[in-house]
Design a protein around this motif. Structure first.
Motif, short mmCIF file in Angstrom:
data_model
loop_
_atom_site.label_atom_id
_atom_site.label_comp_id
_atom_site.label_asym_id
_atom_site.label_seq_id
_atom_site.Cartn_x
_atom_site.Cartn_y
_atom_site.Cartn_z
N ASN A 119 -4.13 2.69 13.64
CA ASN A 119 -5.39 1.96 13.48
C ASN A 119 -5.83 1.83 12.03
O ASN A 119 -6.90 1.26 11.76
CB ASN A 119 -6.53 2.61 14.28
CG ASN A 119 -6.33 2.44 15.77
OD1 ASN A 119 -5.77 1.45 16.23
ND2 ASN A 119 -6.78 3.42 16.54
N LEU A 120 -5.04 2.31 11.08
CA LEU A 120 -5.42 2.15 9.68
C LEU A 120 -5.34 0.68 9.27
O LEU A 120 -6.05 0.26 8.35
CB LEU A 120 -4.48 2.99 8.79
CG LEU A 120 -4.92 3.21 7.34
CD1 LEU A 120 -6.29 3.87 7.27
CD2 LEU A 120 -3.89 4.05 6.59
N ASP A 121 -4.51 -0.11 9.97
CA ASP A 121 -4.40 -1.53 9.65
C ASP A 121 -5.68 -2.29 9.94
O ASP A 121 -5.89 -3.38 9.42
CB ASP A 121 -3.24 -2.15 10.43
CG ASP A 121 -3.41 -2.01 11.93
OD1 ASP A 121 -3.88 -0.94 12.37
OD2 ASP A 121 -3.10 -2.96 12.67
N SER A 131 0.22 -5.30 -0.94
CA SER A 131 1.20 -4.22 -1.13
C SER A 131 0.63 -2.88 -0.68
O SER A 131 1.33 -2.08 -0.05
CB SER A 131 1.62 -4.15 -2.60
OG SER A 131 2.27 -5.33 -3.02
N LEU A 132 -0.63 -2.63 -0.98
CA LEU A 132 -1.27 -1.40 -0.52
C LEU A 132 -1.34 -1.36 1.00
O LEU A 132 -1.07 -0.33 1.62
CB LEU A 132 -2.68 -1.29 -1.11
CG LEU A 132 -2.78 -0.91 -2.59
CD1 LEU A 132 -4.23 -1.05 -3.06
CD2 LEU A 132 -2.30 0.50 -2.82
N TYR A 133 -1.67 -2.49 1.60
CA TYR A 133 -1.75 -2.57 3.06
C TYR A 133 -0.40 -2.26 3.69
O TYR A 133 -0.29 -1.50 4.66
CB TYR A 133 -2.22 -3.97 3.44
CG TYR A 133 -2.43 -4.20 4.91
CD1 TYR A 133 -3.65 -3.89 5.51
CD2 TYR A 133 -1.43 -4.73 5.71
CE1 TYR A 133 -3.86 -4.12 6.86
CE2 TYR A 133 -1.63 -4.95 7.06
CZ TYR A 133 -2.84 -4.64 7.63
OH TYR A 133 -3.04 -4.86 8.97
N CYS A 134 0.66 -2.84 3.12
CA CYS A 134 2.00 -2.65 3.67
C CYS A 134 2.46 -1.20 3.52
O CYS A 134 3.12 -0.66 4.40
CB CYS A 134 2.97 -3.60 2.97
SG CYS A 134 4.66 -3.53 3.59
N ARG A 135 2.11 -0.56 2.43
CA ARG A 135 2.56 0.81 2.17
C ARG A 135 1.77 1.84 2.98
O ARG A 135 2.32 2.85 3.41
CB ARG A 135 2.42 1.14 0.68
CG ARG A 135 3.36 0.34 -0.21
CD ARG A 135 3.22 0.76 -1.65
NE ARG A 135 4.09 -0.01 -2.52
CZ ARG A 135 4.29 0.25 -3.81
NH1 ARG A 135 3.66 1.27 -4.37
NH2 ARG A 135 5.09 -0.50 -4.52
N MET A 136 0.48 1.58 3.19
CA MET A 136 -0.37 2.60 3.76
C MET A 136 -0.46 2.56 5.28
O MET A 136 -0.53 3.60 5.93
CB MET A 136 -1.79 2.47 3.17
CG MET A 136 -1.88 2.67 1.68
SD MET A 136 -1.36 4.33 1.16
CE MET A 136 -2.50 5.33 2.08
N CYS A 137 -0.46 1.37 5.86
CA CYS A 137 -0.78 1.24 7.29
C CYS A 137 0.21 1.93 8.22
O CYS A 137 -0.19 2.44 9.27
CB CYS A 137 -0.93 -0.23 7.66
SG CYS A 137 -2.44 -0.94 6.97
N PRO A 138 1.53 1.94 7.93
CA PRO A 138 2.43 2.64 8.85
C PRO A 138 2.18 4.13 8.99
O PRO A 138 2.64 4.76 9.94
CB PRO A 138 3.82 2.37 8.24
CG PRO A 138 3.66 1.12 7.44
CD PRO A 138 2.27 1.20 6.90
N GLU A 139 1.44 4.73 8.06
CA GLU A 139 1.24 6.18 8.07
C GLU A 139 0.34 6.64 9.22
O GLU A 139 0.55 7.70 9.78
CB GLU A 139 0.63 6.64 6.74
CG GLU A 139 1.56 6.48 5.54
CD GLU A 139 0.95 7.04 4.28
OE1 GLU A 139 -0.15 7.64 4.37
OE2 GLU A 139 1.56 6.89 3.21
N THR A 140 -0.68 5.84 9.55
CA THR A 140 -1.71 6.30 10.50
C THR A 140 -2.06 5.17 11.46
O THR A 140 -2.25 4.03 11.04
CB THR A 140 -2.98 6.76 9.76
OG1 THR A 140 -2.63 7.76 8.80
CG2 THR A 140 -4.00 7.32 10.73
#
Length: 831
Positions: free
Chosen positions: A439-441, A428-437
């Protein structure tokens, strides 16, 4: 009957049908407007092989067979070419120009390089010949009177050779890319040509594949759909397709021949990851008339390998390393009602074309069906794949989260190879955070698992390392930029790029061993430390910085969030141990991101870290909120004179699993979690079990809960036993703060003993000189007690007072407590 012969980039479908007089008609269907348009009619019965219309709908390119096989002898005598390729002006219908008149089959495809372009004076057309070459025609048009559009030049049209000697080609209509394969000794080379709006095209990618190809006949994918001819070619050539994803994934899927009857083999080359996976599937039902070639479909996040009536394998493109994140379905679970026993193509992402029926379908994963499958799954591999799909494939909604949390609360004990709470929080954290920046994925973890040694029943998987593709362009954008980023991460050992809690856990363990957890806080910012002096680097400034991290980046944001809904009685208390862990996590995550995302900037990274840790705490609160609502618990349950209900016991068990998951990931918990957990434990557990949980660290004694327990419970024999057991287990720093709330001889006896022990330890360590006993006036002639009191008084007179915050604790307090305890043991009344 209608036959789909092409699907253009703008979603318009070209189809053909026979009229009453066996005339051959060509029509156009617009998916957006749901309107049909008649384009052209041939006043004879023709077999249309390929057809394409330009973006402005002024030119139509058609390739067809002029005679049937039974007419071949008579036509050869007349020297008539078998195949004819025409360019027709259709705005309005006017001139017809012959592009090719040959005995080899030709496919046509107009380019659509600019999606928003409304009109242009030039169109570009690709001609693909089964003689293994592709060329591009440049066609200029002019507008004459009454808006008539005609081809400008009467002579030969300019043309350019795009590629030669190919054995396989695929057209990507959405991105205007041409993938093709040329043979090279025993292997083959995959290449890609990108067509641009400025009318140029470049070779942009090259990758060597260990695939044996049949170079006797050309196989084409997505260059129109001639079902009869495609079926004939399919038996003689390789079933291979290339798929791309928005995240920069590039896969090559192909069927492989198998020497074992009733066994299917197919390979997926994850070029963006640098390895190939070969799957071998044993079929459940082996009716020969049902055995057909595996169809591959692009779902962006997944590639589907589908054999109608047998299986549906959803292969994870973005995270293909663990087999448990790909979903393998058989039987009724793998049934797609509208795609049974048919020839299937995937023109673009999330679509499927039934070439036999001429029907185009949108293909997607149903969230309701997936959740039902998750509920009914019996194997961990199925649960993991379905849970991962639900968390990362679908957009997060409150209803979806609620159903997943409900499933987790019901299946905690049935999952043996993974922790569903850990998986829920990390994914859930991965899904919420990665679209913001960007290469964050590649830097944040997407799973709690480091490896998986389980098996998927019915599937055998073999993994081989392959060479990475070579990009032949610099400063690329869009998909190529993302692909290049993926390739760079593989070169630098991708698994090590993901943030892991190993360093955090090691730092946390070091602090624990040094005794830093026994903190005495004087105020919110000032504190004293009882630490072991083995490591001088554990300075007050170092720890103060960690606590400042926690307060600055986390506490301010979560207090407001947690106070929005008071369904769960989480106390907004200062849990300094959790603050320390938050601060450590902030420091470690910030350092990790700064190492790889320097171009983002410190301010942006600070915000990412803030959002990550705050979202982590809020996810735990979300789990507790849903569980609280499900078991219909009240917000105020801290009444220790009543036993807990069955619902409270269930919630206590779930909170214990949350704590276990948090400890496994070295993850902080929301303020007040341990207080609530301990309160439920007091209400639900028998005393010996409660003390066992405390001694083994499952329950942690907190100031808020212990203070309330000591103040609210009366001093019955049962409650005295509980309080005494709790007080004995209090850490020294916490004990000094809360023992004063229990006005009882047992507690006074404990305080006095502790006071005497501290004073005598200081006397033994030489921190004060041994006093000379003098006879003091004391109210009771009890010589041992008199002597001890004199010694304590002398030490106090030298300025040694270990309990400065408790002024009433002194030598006289010890004397009075000792007399009371002695009189009680003798059965006498003290006055």
């Amino acid at each position: 009957a209608l036959y789909v012969i092409n699907v253009e980039r703008n979603g318009k479908i070209i189809y053909t049908w026979k009229g009453n007089q066996r005339n051959t008609h060509i029509g156009l269907y617009d998916l957006q407007t749901k309107q049909n348009e008649h384009l052209y009619v041939f006043e004879k019965d023709l077999h249309i092989i390929s057809c394409s219309i330009n973006n402005e709908r002024t030119l139509l390119a058609v390739s067809f067979c002029q005679y049937r096989e039974e007419e071949r002898t008579s036509q050869l005598l007349q020297s008539v070419s078998k195949y004819l390729t025409l360019l027709i002006e259709i705005h309005p219908i006017n001139n017809v120009r012959v592009l090719k008149a040959v005995d080899s089959c030709v496919r046509v495809q107009f380019l659509y390089p600019v999606e928003c372009r409304n009109s242009s004076t030039e169109s570009r057309l690709l001609l693909v010949s089964e003689d293994k070459y592709i060329e591009q025609f440049d066609i200029r048009v002019v507008t004459e009177e009454e808006h008539k559009v005609v081809i400008q030049k009467s002579g030969q049209l300019p043309r350019a050779k795009v590629v030669d000697d190919l054995v396989w080609a695929q057209w990507d209509m959405m991105e205007q890319r041409l993938f093709y394969i040329v043979p090279k000794e025993s292997k083959c080379t995959l290449r890609c040509v990108q067509f641009y709006p400025d009318e140029n095209f470049n070779s942009i990618l090259e990758s060597h594949l260990d695939i044996a190809v049949n170079d006797t006949q050309l196989k084409l994918v997505n260059f129109g759909y001639d079902y009869c001819q495609d079926q004939d070619v399919a038996y003689k050539s390789l079933n291979l397709q290339v798929f791309t994803s928005k995240a920069g994934g590039l896969c090559v899927c192909c069927s492989l021949p198998s020497d074992i009857p009733h066994e299917i083999m197919y390979s997926v080359y994850f070029l963006h990851k640098g390895y190939n996976k070969t799957f071998t599937v044993s079929l459940e039902r082996t009716e020969s008339h049902q055995l057909k070639e595996v169809a591959f479909m692009n779902l962006d996040y997944y590639v589907a390998a589908y054999l109608p009536g047998q299986f549906l394998h959803l292969l994870n493109i973005q995270h293909p390393d663990l087999l448990c994140y790909s979903l393998f379905l058989t039987g009724e679970d793998a049934r797609i009602d509208t795609l049974q026993n048919c020839s299937i193509r995937s023109p673009w992402v999330s679509t499927a074309l039934d070439c036999e029926a001429g029907s185009l379908y949108d293909v997607s994963i149903s969230d309701s069906a997936l959740l039902q499958f998750l509920q009914e799954s019996k194997r961990d591999c199925e649960r993991l794949a379905a849970l991962h799909c639900a968390l990362l494939y679908f957009q997060h909604t409150e209803d979806l989260e609620m159903q997943i949390i409900r499933w987790i609360s019901e299946n905690m004990s049935t999952c043996h190879s993974f922790d569903p709470i850990q998986e829920f929080i990390i994914a859930s954290l991965y899904c919420r955070m990665c679209p913001e920046t960007q290469n964050l994925d590649k830097l944040l973890p997407y799973t709690s698992l480091h490896d998986w040694i389980g098996v998927v029943p019915g599937v055998i998987c073999a993994t081989d390392i392959i060479s990475l593709p070579v990009l032949e362009i610099q400063n690329s954008k869009g998909f190529w930029q993302k692909l290049n980023s993926n390739l760079e991460s593989v070169k630098y050992a991708e698994p090590h790029l993901h943030y892991q809690s190993n360093v955090l856990r090691r730092e946390w363990r070091n602090l624990s061993e040094e005794g830093v957890f026994y903190l005495v806080f004087c105020s919110f910012c000032d504190f004293c430390l009882f630490t072991n002096q083995r490591e001088e680097r554990r300075t007050t400034a170092y720890l103060r910085n960690i606590f400042e991290n926690a307060k600055k980046y986390v506490l301010v944001s979560i207090i407001f969030t947690l106070s929005k809904a008071r369904l769960v009685p989480l106390f907004e208390e200062e849990d300094y141990q959790q603050q320390l862990l938050m601060g450590l996590m902030v420091a470690q995550l910030k350092e990790h991101l700064m190492r790889h995302l320097q171009y983002v900037g410190k301010k942006k990274i600070d915000q990412i870290v803030l959002d990550y840790v705050a979202n982590l705490l809020n996810l735990v609160h979300r789990i507790m909120k849903e569980v609280w609502r499900r078991y219909q618990l009240h917000s105020c349950i801290f009444c220790f004179d009543e036993r807990g209900s069955a619902g409270e016991f269930a919630v206590f068990h779930i909170m214990s699993r949350i704590l276990e998951a948090a400890n496994g990931m070295c993850m902080p918990l929301p303020p007040g979690f341990h207080t609530l957990h301990l309160g439920l434990g007091v209400r639900c557990l028998p005393l010996h079990t409660l003390l066992h949980y405390i001694d083994n660290g499952v329950l942690q004694l907190t100031e808020t809960c212990v203070r309330k327990l000591l103040k609210d419970l009366d001093d019955t024999e049962k409650n005295e036993k509980l309080k005494f057991s709790i007080v004995l287990r209090l850490p020294e720093a916490l004990g000094q703060k809360v023992r004063q709330y229990w006005n009882h001889p047992i507690n006074a006896n404990l305080i006095a003993r502790k006071y005497v022990k501290l004073l005598l330890e200081k006397l033994g360590n030489g921190q004060c000189s041994r006093p000379i006993p003098e006879r003091l006036s004391v109210p009771v002639e009890f010589l041992p007690l008199n002597y001890l009191t004199n010694v304590l008084a002398e030490v106090e007179n030298q300025g040694v007072h270990p309990c400065e915050k408790q002024d009433h604790v002194n030598a006289r307090f010890v004397e009075e407590t000792a007399l009371k305890h002695t009189m009680t043991l003798l059965g006498l009344k003290y006055s």
